[in-house]
Each structure stands twice: as structure tokens, then as C-alpha cells.
Write an enzyme that holds these catalytic residues in place. Structure first.
Site, PDB file in Angstrom:
ATOM      1  N   TYR A   1       0.850  -1.203   0.000  1.00  0.00           N
ATOM      2  CA  TYR A   1       0.000   0.000   0.000  1.00  0.00           C
ATOM      3  C   TYR A   1       0.882   1.249   0.000  1.00  0.00           C
ATOM      4  O   TYR A   1       0.664   2.176  -0.757  1.00  0.00           O
ATOM      5  CB  TYR A   1      -0.912  -0.014   1.223  1.00  0.00           C
ATOM      6  CG  TYR A   1      -1.949   1.098   1.229  1.00  0.00           C
ATOM      7  CD1 TYR A   1      -3.263   0.836   0.830  1.00  0.00           C
ATOM      8  CD2 TYR A   1      -1.624   2.388   1.635  1.00  0.00           C
ATOM      9  CE1 TYR A   1      -4.219   1.846   0.826  1.00  0.00           C
ATOM     10  CE2 TYR A   1      -2.568   3.406   1.631  1.00  0.00           C
ATOM     11  CZ  TYR A   1      -3.863   3.140   1.228  1.00  0.00           C
ATOM     12  OH  TYR A   1      -4.799   4.138   1.229  1.00  0.00           O
TER      13      TYR A   1
ATOM     14  N   PHE B   1      -7.189  19.362 -25.169  1.00  0.00           N
ATOM     15  CA  PHE B   1      -7.921  18.099 -25.312  1.00  0.00           C
ATOM     16  C   PHE B   1      -9.266  18.211 -24.581  1.00  0.00           C
ATOM     17  O   PHE B   1      -9.393  18.980 -23.636  1.00  0.00           O
ATOM     18  CB  PHE B   1      -7.071  16.968 -24.718  1.00  0.00           C
ATOM     19  CG  PHE B   1      -7.686  15.615 -24.907  1.00  0.00           C
ATOM     20  CD1 PHE B   1      -7.815  15.073 -26.174  1.00  0.00           C
ATOM     21  CD2 PHE B   1      -8.151  14.887 -23.825  1.00  0.00           C
ATOM     22  CE1 PHE B   1      -8.390  13.822 -26.350  1.00  0.00           C
ATOM     23  CE2 PHE B   1      -8.716  13.635 -23.990  1.00  0.00           C
ATOM     24  CZ  PHE B   1      -8.838  13.103 -25.253  1.00  0.00           C
ATOM     25  N   ASP B   2     -10.275  17.423 -25.011  1.00  0.00           N
ATOM     26  CA  ASP B   2     -11.621  17.646 -24.459  1.00  0.00           C
ATOM     27  C   ASP B   2     -11.745  17.439 -22.949  1.00  0.00           C
ATOM     28  O   ASP B   2     -12.435  18.199 -22.278  1.00  0.00           O
ATOM     29  CB  ASP B   2     -12.714  16.904 -25.249  1.00  0.00           C
ATOM     30  CG  ASP B   2     -12.486  15.405 -25.339  1.00  0.00           C
ATOM     31  OD1 ASP B   2     -11.578  14.901 -24.659  1.00  0.00           O
ATOM     32  OD2 ASP B   2     -13.219  14.741 -26.099  1.00  0.00           O
TER      33      ASP B   2
ATOM     34  N   ASP C   1       0.686  18.592 -21.320  1.00  0.00           N
ATOM     35  CA  ASP C   1      -0.276  17.482 -21.383  1.00  0.00           C
ATOM     36  C   ASP C   1       0.393  16.472 -22.307  1.00  0.00           C
ATOM     37  O   ASP C   1       0.416  16.629 -23.522  1.00  0.00           O
ATOM     38  CB  ASP C   1      -1.607  18.004 -21.949  1.00  0.00           C
ATOM     39  CG  ASP C   1      -2.643  16.902 -22.087  1.00  0.00           C
ATOM     40  OD1 ASP C   1      -2.317  15.736 -21.804  1.00  0.00           O
ATOM     41  OD2 ASP C   1      -3.783  17.213 -22.481  1.00  0.00           O
TER      42      ASP C   1
ATOM     43  N   ALA D   1       0.420  13.098 -23.194  1.00  0.00           N
ATOM     44  CA  ALA D   1      -0.016  11.752 -23.607  1.00  0.00           C
ATOM     45  C   ALA D   1       0.835  11.144 -24.722  1.00  0.00           C
ATOM     46  O   ALA D   1       1.174   9.968 -24.679  1.00  0.00           O
ATOM     47  CB  ALA D   1      -1.485  11.786 -24.021  1.00  0.00           C
TER      48      ALA D   1
ATOM     49  N   LYS E   1      -1.621   6.064 -23.605  1.00  0.00           N
ATOM     50  CA  LYS E   1      -1.094   6.395 -24.925  1.00  0.00           C
ATOM     51  C   LYS E   1       0.379   5.966 -24.960  1.00  0.00           C
ATOM     52  O   LYS E   1       0.641   4.796 -25.108  1.00  0.00           O
ATOM     53  CB  LYS E   1      -1.259   7.893 -25.213  1.00  0.00           C
ATOM     54  CG  LYS E   1      -2.564   8.550 -24.739  1.00  0.00           C
ATOM     55  CD  LYS E   1      -3.805   8.008 -25.302  1.00  0.00           C
ATOM     56  CE  LYS E   1      -5.119   8.650 -24.844  1.00  0.00           C
ATOM     57  NZ  LYS E   1      -5.199   9.916 -24.196  1.00  0.00           N
TER      58      LYS E   1
ATOM     59  N   HIS F   1     -22.379  12.354 -28.247  1.00  0.00           N
ATOM     60  CA  HIS F   1     -21.937  11.345 -29.222  1.00  0.00           C
ATOM     61  C   HIS F   1     -21.812   9.943 -28.636  1.00  0.00           C
ATOM     62  O   HIS F   1     -21.949   8.966 -29.335  1.00  0.00           O
ATOM     63  CB  HIS F   1     -20.616  11.774 -29.881  1.00  0.00           C
ATOM     64  CG  HIS F   1     -19.485  11.968 -28.921  1.00  0.00           C
ATOM     65  ND1 HIS F   1     -19.378  13.071 -28.092  1.00  0.00           N
ATOM     66  CD2 HIS F   1     -18.412  11.192 -28.648  1.00  0.00           C
ATOM     67  CE1 HIS F   1     -18.274  12.957 -27.375  1.00  0.00           C
ATOM     68  NE2 HIS F   1     -17.682  11.835 -27.686  1.00  0.00           N
TER      69      HIS F   1
HETATM   70  C1  LIG Z   1      -6.305  10.762 -23.589  1.00  0.00           C
HETATM   71  C2  LIG Z   1      -5.878  12.107 -23.294  1.00  0.00           C
HETATM   72  C3  LIG Z   1      -6.165  12.722 -22.062  1.00  0.00           C
HETATM   73  C4  LIG Z   1      -7.007  12.052 -21.003  1.00  0.00           C
HETATM   74  O1  LIG Z   1      -6.463  10.862 -20.574  1.00  0.00           O
HETATM   75  P1  LIG Z   1      -7.346   9.608 -20.109  1.00  0.00           P
HETATM   76  O2  LIG Z   1      -6.320   8.608 -19.737  1.00  0.00           O
HETATM   77  O3  LIG Z   1      -8.191   9.187 -21.275  1.00  0.00           O
HETATM   78  O4  LIG Z   1      -8.163  10.039 -18.961  1.00  0.00           O
HETATM   79  C5  LIG Z   1      -5.687  13.997 -21.859  1.00  0.00           C
HETATM   80  N1  LIG Z   1      -4.997  14.656 -22.805  1.00  0.00           N
HETATM   81  C6  LIG Z   1      -4.707  14.105 -23.996  1.00  0.00           C
HETATM   82  C7  LIG Z   1      -3.926  14.871 -25.007  1.00  0.00           C
HETATM   83  C8  LIG Z   1      -5.150  12.819 -24.297  1.00  0.00           C
HETATM   84  O5  LIG Z   1      -4.891  12.287 -25.492  1.00  0.00           O
END
Ligand SMILES: *Cc1c(COP(=O)(O)O)cnc(C)c1O
Length: 458
Positions: free
Chosen positions: A72, A124-125, A215, A217, A258, A450
């Protein structure tokens, strides 16, 4: 003769995928109310819905699962992962989370205040969602070139430095806690940001007394593009380029689904103690104790290995060139796709492809349905359905581009699968003039419609 970009691995284990008949798919998609999110995995032959959490782990990653430490507190796997993140980014302070948006939730809870402005390149969304949820504003400063789908420009993910400086100049620094740079820029088509641009953004951040968060990913894919396209980086390794990229940031959020090449996971990392301390409180509340943050020890262990593999040139070369191969096949058949090809996906320009279909009948969704019917290939609509209605007028919003995204999972599909996708698109393209009607909405929710929208054929 040029040697092809073969995969730097061979196959040790396979997973059966199901072929189906046209008649079966016709029934399944109707039962799914013409929403591809409602299909079961088994009803799909080649799944290009997303590259998130859909990659194939290596034998070394599977081995790492077996040796994960489930303590833990103070898990050995946590320290292995923290060391890998430090080796790659130089960041000393590290917090695991269960996925990327969780890292956004924790960091923004600690830092953002109502009315803050967060400039960035086409957020990103989920990032935008977490900013707006706190009544702050995501200000888009992407270069104009990004919005011309066929313009060839090597770094369409770049920030427009004039736009950015304008925002920074006009607002007090306590209103702009940080700038967010998304690597690669998912929203503009998986397009990279140049090292020069990262350096300049940091310069502006220093000048106006704010910070830079990446960000991250697809940071490794971004580094590959820098190596190939930017002057002065040809002879550096991907890991050296990654290290330099992160020199221009104060911290990062990461979706490990990713470029971590794992099926679930995320994290944050920082150069200084301050953000770490402030985020820690929320990490414990929302995610878990500091040394696991919503992840199993074994998953942290596999992620450490995945990050190492994702930052190897040979892997990235085959990855990015597989995506480009699909783009080239499409272009060869005359199919309109966005250029240059992105790092993780090919985007088909659906309003150009199905020019008979009015925007009100959702050409991108119509094309995604046709592609499924043709060969069992699942893509995703990035168009008017995903854009939701205007919150005030409740009218449909019609974004500039109406696209079908074909996102390629990492290490999962072969070149032959790409040939299937391109051939299916070609068959549809050949009969495009016979497709005269699209779809209409039967049922929808007010936001993020969507995922659950129900449709019928016009
Ligand atoms: C996928 C993604 C996120 C969010 O990550 P999750 O693991 O899906 O929660 C944030 N920013 C970018 C650029 C992404 O591609």
C-alpha cells in the site's frame, strides 16, 4: 531499394478477432442505433475507435506484471516508475493516478480558481472539461496553419506566440497559473510541437511570471517528429530529445494509455516541490495514497517498462510509419485525408468525401457507418454530432471540419490490416455518389451526446 519500416518485434501471443458478414453487420449497426459506441468489441473486426489503452504490451511488460509490488505504501513498483519518469523528464516529484483525466482533476483542483485563463494549443476535451468545470477558461492559441487540413507544415501543433503573448500581456499573472502545451496536439490531428516553439513558450512564461505544464499523452511521438523534422536533432536519441523537451516545462500530466503503452494509468510530475505538495492532498482524496494513486503495483511496474520501450527510436519509427502508410494508401486512392499524417491517427475529411450529404445529415457519422458496413472497421466521428448543440441557442454546431478519425492502437495491428481499412474506404469512395442520404438524431442528451446518441437513416 529502400528497406521497409518493419516492426521491431515478432508475435508471441495472438488474440482472435471476428470477421462477420455484411448481413450481420447491417443488423448489428441497426440494433446499435447507428452509434458505433454501442457495438460490442466482438462485432468489430478492426477497431480504430481510439489508440487509448488499446495497445499491446511486450513480453517484458507482462513479466513486470508478475513482479509488481502491491505494498500500500512505499511499493517498489512505485519507485521503479518514479525513477523512470525522472530519467526521461528530469522531474523529481511524481504522483500516480488512475488515468490522464484524473491527473487533470487533481492538479486543477489544487491550482485553478474561478475566472483563471489557461492558454494552450487546442486543449484536449477532458482537459477543457476540467478547466471549464472550475469556471476557468481554456484559451486556444494554436497556429492558424493547423486549421487548413491539406496544408503541409511540419509543426501544426505549435502555439501562435503572438496570440499567446497578447493574452499574457493583457492579464495579471495571478490569473494565469500556467500554460498547457499538448504533445502531440490531439485535437488538431496528432500534430507535433517543435522544440523551438516549446523553448519560446517557456521564454514567454518566464517573462510574464507563469508556468508551463505539458499534457504529455503522446510526448514520445512528438519527440520522434522533432528528430525527423527539426534541424539539429537528427543525431540525438529519442530519450535525449525527450529530456530536452521537458526542460521547457515545470510539470506534466500524463495519460499512460497512450505513450505508456499500458491499458490503464496516468500520472503527474513536477520540477518543484510546491505543485507536488498542493496536488498531494487531492491525490489522496480522489485517487489513493501517494505511492499508488489508483494504480495496482503491477500496473506501475508494467508502465515503467512501457515508457522505456515507447521512447526507443525503432519502435517509434515503425509506429509512426504504420500510421503514415495508411494515410498514403488513402491518398493513393484519392481519398481526402488530413496532412501531414498525424502521429496516432488518420483523419478522413468526410464532408469532402461525401459531398452529396448536407451537414445537417452528419456526413462523418454516415461515413463511419459505411466503413463499418463495408469491412467491420470502427472509426469515430469528429464532427457535428461530437460538437454538441450550442448551449444557448440549442442549435446544432457545425465545426469547420467534419472528420472520421482512424486511430491506430500501438503494436496491435499489421500492415495488412491497414490495407483492409484503405481498401474498404476505396470501395466506399468508388460508390460515393450513390450515398445520397445521411442520418438523423432520434434521441440525445444535452452534453457529450456522441457517446449515447441514437440515430436513424434519413
Ligand atoms: C487521452 C488524453 C487525455 C485524457 O487521458 P485519459 O487517460 O483518457 O483520462 C488527456 N490529454 C490528452 C492529449 C489525451 O490524449
Amino acid at each position: 531499394m529502400k528497406i521497409p519500416y518493419a516492426e521491431p518485434y515478432k508475435i508471441k501471443m495472438v488474440e482472435q478477432i471476428q470477421k462477420s458478414s455484411f448481413e450481420e453487420r447491417k443488423k448489428w449497426i441497426k440494433d446499435a442505433k447507428y452509434n458505433l459506441f454501442n457495438l460490442t468489441g466482438k462485432q468489430v473486426f478492426i477497431d480504430l475507435l481510439t489508440d487509448s489503452g488499446t495497445g499491446a504490451m511486450s513480453d517484458k511488460q507482462w513479466a513486470a506484471l508478475m513482479t509488481g509490488d502491491e505494498s500500500y505504501a512505499g511499493s517498489d513498483s512505485y519507485y521503479r516508475l518514479k525513477e523512470m519518469v525522472k530519467k526521461l523528464t528530469g522531474f523529481e516529484y511524481f504522483l500516480p493516478t488512475h488515468q490522464g483525466r484524473a491527473a487533470e482533476n487533481v492538479l486543477f483542483s489544487a491550482i485553478l480558481k474561478e475566472g483563471n485563463l489557461i492558454p494552450g494549443n487546442a486543449h484536449f476535451d477532458t482537459t477543457k472539461g476540467h478547466i471549464e468545470f472550475r469556471k476557468a477558461v481554456a484559451v486556444d492559441c494554436t497556429v492558424e496553419k493547423a486549421f487548413d487540413p491539406e496544408l503541409i507544415y511540419p509543426f501544426k501543433g505549435n502555439l501562435d506566440l503572438e496570440k499567446l503573448e497578447d493574452i499574457l500581456k493583457k492579464n495579471p499573472s495571478e490569473n494565469i497559473p500556467f500554460i498547457i502545451v499538448t504533445l502531440t496536439c490531439n485535437t488538431t490531428g496528432g500534430q507535433p510541437v517543435s522544440m523551438q516553439n516549446l523553448k519560446s513558450v517557456q521564454g514567454l512564461a518566464h517573462k510574464y511570471n507563469t508556468k508551463v505544464i505539458f499534457d504529455s499523452a503522446r510526448f514520445a511521438e512528438n519527440a520522434y517528429f522533432i528528430k525527423i523534422r527539426e534541424k539539429g536533432y537528427r543525431n540525438l536519441t529519442i530519450k535525449e530529445i525527450v529530456k530536452e523537451m521537458f526542460r521547457y516545462a515545470d510539470g506534466m500530466t500524463m495519460s499512460s494509455k497512450k505513450d505508456g503503452i499500458v491499458n490503464i494509468g496516468g500520472f503527474m510530475a513536477f520540477r518543484d516541490r510546491d505543485y507536488y505538495d498542493r496536488a498531494s492532498v487531492y491525490n489522496i482524496m480522489f485517487e489513493g495514497y501517494l505511492t499508488y494513486g489508483g494504480m495496482a503495483g503491477r500496473d506501475m511496474n508494467a508502465l515503467a517498462q512501457g515508457l522505456d520501450e515507447a521512447t526507443e527510436f525503432n519502435y517509434l519509427e515503425s509506429r509512426i510509419n504504420q500510421v503514415a502508410y495508411l494515410g498514403e494508401q488513402c491518398s493513393k486512392y484519392g481519398i481526402p485525408v488530413m496532412k501531414p499524417y498525424g502521429g496516432h491517427a488518420i483523419f478522413v475529411n468526410a464532408s469532402k468525401f461525401l459531398s452529396n450529404i448536407p451537414r445537417e445529415e452528419f456526413p462523418a457519422q454516415t461515413l463511419a457507418i459505411e466503413l463499418y458496413l463495408e469491412a467491420g472497421v470502427r472509426g469515430v466521428e469528429l464532427g457535428a454530432i461530437m460538437a454538441d448543440r450550442d448551449p444557448v441557442t440549442r442549435k446544432n454546431r457545425f465545426p469547420e471540419l467534419e472528420l472520421v478519425r482512424l486511430a491506430i492502437p500501438r503494436r496491435a495491428y499489421s500492415y495488412t490490416h491497414m490495407d483492409v481499412v484503405a481498401a474498404a474506404l476505396k470501395n466506399i469512395y468508388d460508390r460515393r455518389n450513390k450515398i445520397k442520404r445521411g442520418v438523423k438524431i432520434v434521441k440525445e442528451v444535452p452534453i457529450l451526446r456522441h457517446f449515447t446518441v441514437e440515430l436513424k437513416k434519413c
